[in-house]
Design a protein around this motif. Sequence first.
Motif, mmCIF file in Angstrom:
data_model
loop_
_atom_site.group_PDB
_atom_site.id
_atom_site.type_symbol
_atom_site.label_atom_id
_atom_site.label_comp_id
_atom_site.label_asym_id
_atom_site.label_seq_id
_atom_site.Cartn_x
_atom_site.Cartn_y
_atom_site.Cartn_z
ATOM 1 N N UNK A 8 -63.713 38.537 -39.412
ATOM 2 C CA UNK A 8 -63.491 38.443 -37.968
ATOM 3 C C UNK A 8 -64.273 39.536 -37.269
ATOM 4 N N UNK A 9 -64.710 39.216 -36.067
ATOM 5 C CA UNK A 9 -65.313 40.195 -35.174
ATOM 6 C C UNK A 9 -64.620 40.060 -33.836
ATOM 7 N N UNK A 10 -64.113 41.177 -33.322
ATOM 8 C CA UNK A 10 -63.315 41.082 -32.102
ATOM 9 C C UNK A 10 -63.256 42.402 -31.352
ATOM 10 N N UNK A 11 -63.117 42.289 -30.045
ATOM 11 C CA UNK A 11 -62.852 43.457 -29.204
ATOM 12 C C UNK A 11 -61.346 43.730 -29.126
ATOM 13 N N UNK A 12 -60.537 42.769 -29.569
ATOM 14 C CA UNK A 12 -59.088 42.902 -29.504
ATOM 15 C C UNK A 12 -58.592 43.740 -30.674
#
Length: 123
Positions: free
Chosen positions: A79-83
């Motif tokens: 996963x890649x996320x700003x969250x």
Amino acid sequence: MRVLILEDEPLISMAMTMILEEAGHRVTTAETAEGAEAINRVDPHDLAICDYNLGKGRRDGVDAALAMTRDNPKTRIIFQSAYRDQVSLGRMVSAMPEAILSKPLDEAKLLRAVVGHPLSEVA
């Protein structure tokens, strides 16, 4: 390695594609969970890199990851996320990814994660 990128932001998707192709990987992209699932169902990939949030009112990257690994258990997930809140991280962890990478994109961390370094080394 055959890599499927699930990302709704075209510039991020293009940047990741360039990085991974320069490293010798074959890359396919999708902008929606449904699109990624359909691609992986017909043409299983070794790895799926999924954005967590794909836009308001849409299914998210976790939904897609769970469906893709159900259809093809050998598909690895990142996963890649700003969250980074507990709810979002908990949801991503529930899909048992190999890594959860933070945005903005970090080329070195992305490449280390793709080659299979443990979560603790790339998060």
